[in-house]
Design an enzyme around this catalytic site. Structure first.
Site, PDB file in Angstrom:
ATOM      1  N   GLU A 175       0.832  -1.208   0.000  1.00 38.99           N
ATOM      2  CA  GLU A 175       0.000   0.000   0.000  1.00 38.99           C
ATOM      3  C   GLU A 175       0.862   1.252   0.000  1.00 38.99           C
ATOM      4  O   GLU A 175       1.811   1.376   0.778  1.00 38.99           O
ATOM      5  CB  GLU A 175      -0.919   0.048   1.217  1.00 38.99           C
ATOM      6  CG  GLU A 175      -1.743   1.334   1.262  1.00 38.99           C
ATOM      7  CD  GLU A 175      -2.526   1.545   2.542  1.00 38.99           C
ATOM      8  OE1 GLU A 175      -3.194   2.586   2.653  1.00 38.99           O
ATOM      9  OE2 GLU A 175      -2.465   0.671   3.433  1.00 38.99           O
ATOM     10  N   ASP A 178       9.688   5.074  15.728  1.00 40.08           N
ATOM     11  CA  ASP A 178       9.605   6.518  15.524  1.00 40.08           C
ATOM     12  C   ASP A 178      10.168   7.237  16.742  1.00 40.08           C
ATOM     13  O   ASP A 178       9.740   6.980  17.871  1.00 40.08           O
ATOM     14  CB  ASP A 178       8.148   6.926  15.289  1.00 40.08           C
ATOM     15  CG  ASP A 178       7.995   8.420  15.039  1.00 40.08           C
ATOM     16  OD1 ASP A 178       8.991   9.076  14.704  1.00 40.08           O
ATOM     17  OD2 ASP A 178       6.861   8.931  15.194  1.00 40.08           O
ATOM     18  N   ASP A 181      10.743  11.107  18.150  1.00 35.15           N
ATOM     19  CA  ASP A 181      10.306  12.481  17.918  1.00 35.15           C
ATOM     20  C   ASP A 181      10.775  13.345  19.087  1.00 35.15           C
ATOM     21  O   ASP A 181      10.501  13.020  20.244  1.00 35.15           O
ATOM     22  CB  ASP A 181       8.782  12.533  17.801  1.00 35.15           C
ATOM     23  CG  ASP A 181       8.290  13.852  17.221  1.00 35.15           C
ATOM     24  OD1 ASP A 181       8.866  14.895  17.573  1.00 35.15           O
ATOM     25  OD2 ASP A 181       7.336  13.838  16.429  1.00 35.15           O
TER      26      ASP A 181
END
Length: 546
Positions: free
Chosen positions: A141, A207, A209
């Site tokens: 996808e 991730d 951040d």
């Protein structure tokens, strides 16, 4: 043949990390993402494109840019006012002139970037795990964020050429990568039950951040970063990379700068890609040590004796704590912040003595306050002091101020989407380039080139009279002599500061495909691996344009 279906349209909710997962209803069926992008919302129709797994496909043929215009019919009909047409062959050599006030996501700038600089070929090989097309790529996808903020999900492409053509047509401001499904995502609505459409593979992702460090970094906050606070990301990459390699045996870990204030990890080993959600959740939990929000109490509560992973992490982080935390961040100089340190220490009498000393010198630096703990403890400030408990409390303090703060929700589910490497961050204009973990200390996010700088470097290259070519064997110009002795054409990315990042990515992909030799793709078919151009060392002309 399945009927054409409309791509899903929604609005992204996060700027820098991954995107929202696909929702599920009570029956476990995956819901469709639907959102509006204002009154001018585009209604784009794209026909499904079946995946054909080819056994014998030469790499040069796959990436030949001399495509017929008739191939555009495979993409459906698009409003001409919304999507730029593909420029004629040779148009990419025209200079790109950008106004000083131009936004990084301006359509003209993004079109030139995708046409001239984006490494579609290596992105395909990275996700496909083979030079020949398989469902590892064809059932993957992709999700596009368009210029009007419309968000298109469940896009899929059999080859890199078709992905490139679609991106040049849509000219998205960015795009995300999702999982590999058990069928072509474009065909999901032709299935009898939505529950039959399910993800079967995706890289294990992480991730980091810097907004998660706002309560402990003193130099910046929110979306702002500097070289001082970037060291938090450097520390996190060191710890997570060591754990993934040493504790789980993963080898192919791609670290990518997010374009503004963080970094993403893509664990690409076949074993990692095929893990189900419970296994991903377990690994995320293994790496999650700092827990709780900004207003919570003690954030590190680990058992003793320390797990080997935590002992190794402390060894990695101890020097960073002394230099980057105590000296550079100076987190406890402010009296309101030093109270946080006292709350993390176990002995009340010692805390009272420290508070009295620090109140007499309000701006005492953090290095001195940290040294005061041992000094007063040795001086007998508390008769009931437990030396072992104090040592463990200090270890917890080091972990709280240095250990990685991961967004673990990104890692737990197969269906989570994550921003693609090499896209442009719309806020900063910086390219999401790979980070070499062997040279972490050298990476400077503020020196990562912006899209406008890169396009300017291409024009500057042409202005000095090279015309995109160099003499064969000219080391100074980066030339490469073919077997026929004719100088090859220098690709546009090689004329810019993007070159070392693309070269690193290229080497990473070659290593990944080498280890996939003889493996089986997620479609159950054995991968027939062809030699890469680098392994053949033919030095011939590269027919794929970035």
């Amino acid at each position: 043949m399945p009927h054409p279906v409309s791509p899903e349209v929604s609005t992204p909710e996060q700027e820098d990390g991954g995107l929202p997962d696909a929702s599920e209803n009570e029956e476990g069926q995956q819901g469709d993402e639907v959102a509006s992008a204002g009154e001018d919302q585009m209604d784009i129709e794209s026909p499904p494109m079946p995946v054909v797994v080819k056994e014998e496909v030469r790499l040069d043929d796959m990436f030949d840019d001399d495509d017929d215009d008739d191939d555009d019919d495979e993409y459906g009909e698009f409003p001409e006012s919304s999507v730029p047409e593909i420029k004629p062959e040779g148009a990419q050599d025209a200079p790109i002139v950008t106004a000083p006030s131009a936004r990084y996501s301006d359509p003209e700038i993004m079109y030139a970037f995708y046409q001239r600089l984006f490494p579609f070929r290596y992105l395909f090989q990275w996700l496909n795990h083979s030079p020949s097309p398989t469902n590892d790529f064809g059932h993957r996808e992709f999700a596009f964020t368009l210029q009007n903020d419309a968000y298109l999900r469940y896009q899929a492409f059999p080859t890199a050429d078709l992905l490139r053509k679609e991106i040049l047509r849509l000219n998205p401001s960015r795009f995300e990568i999702g999982p590999v499904y058990n069928t072509n995502p474009r065909d999901r609505k032709t299935l009898r039950k939505a529950s039959h459409f399910r993800p079967v593979a995706k890289e294990l992702v992480f991730d980091i951040d810097l907004t998660d460090y706002d309560e402990i970094r003193t130099c910046c906050d929110k979306a702002n970063i500097c070289r001082k606070c970037w060291t938090f990301v450097t520390m996190a990459i060191k710890v997570v990379d060591a754990a993934l390699r040493d504790d789980f045996g993963f080898q192919h870990i791609l670290w990518v700068y997010s374009g503004r204030r963080g970094a993403h990890a893509w664990v690409c080993d076949k074993r990692a890609r095929e893990m189900d959600d419970p296994k991903r959740k377990a690994i995320a939990g293994y790496l999650e040590v700092v827990k709780g929000g900004a207003q919570s109490g003690k954030k590190v509560n680990v058992k003793r004796p320390l797990h080997p992973h935590l002992s190794r992490s402390l060894d990695i982080l101890k020097d960073h704590f002394q230099s980057d935390i105590l000296e550079v961040q100076d987190p406890w100089r402010d009296p309101t912040r030093s109270d946080r340190l006292l709350h993390l220490l176990p002995d009340r009498a010692l805390n009272d003595s420290l508070r009295k000393k620090w109140d007499s010198s309000p701006l005492r630096p953090s290095t001195s306050k940290w040294a005061d703990i041992d000094a007063l403890a040795k001086a007998g400030a508390s008769r009931s002091l437990d030396a072992k408990a104090l040592l463990e409390a200090k270890q917890d303090v080091v972990l709280e101020y240095t250990y990685p703060r991961l967004d673990v929700e990104v890692s737990k589910k197969l269906i989570h989407l994550l921003k693609s490497p090499f896209v442009v961050h719309p806020g900063t204009g910086r390219v999401c380039v790979p980070i070499d973990p062997r040279r972490l200390e050298e990476f400077d996010p503020l020196s990562v080139p912006t899209v406008t700088e890169l396009l300017g470097e291409i024009d500057q290259w042409g202005a000095v009279g090279t015309n995109g070519e160099v003499a064969a064997g000219d080391a100074g110009g980066g030339g490469e002599e073919s077997k026929a002795g004719v100088a090859r054409r220098v690709q546009d990315y090689e004329k810019t500061r993007l070159k070392p990042f693309v070269d690193y990515f290229k080497g990473f992909v070659v290593g990944l495909m080498r280890d996939e030799k003889g493996g089986v793709g997620v479609d159950g078919r054995k991968i027939k691996r062809e030699k890469t151009e680098e392994e053949e060392d033919n030095g011939g002309e590269d027919r794929m344009e970035f």
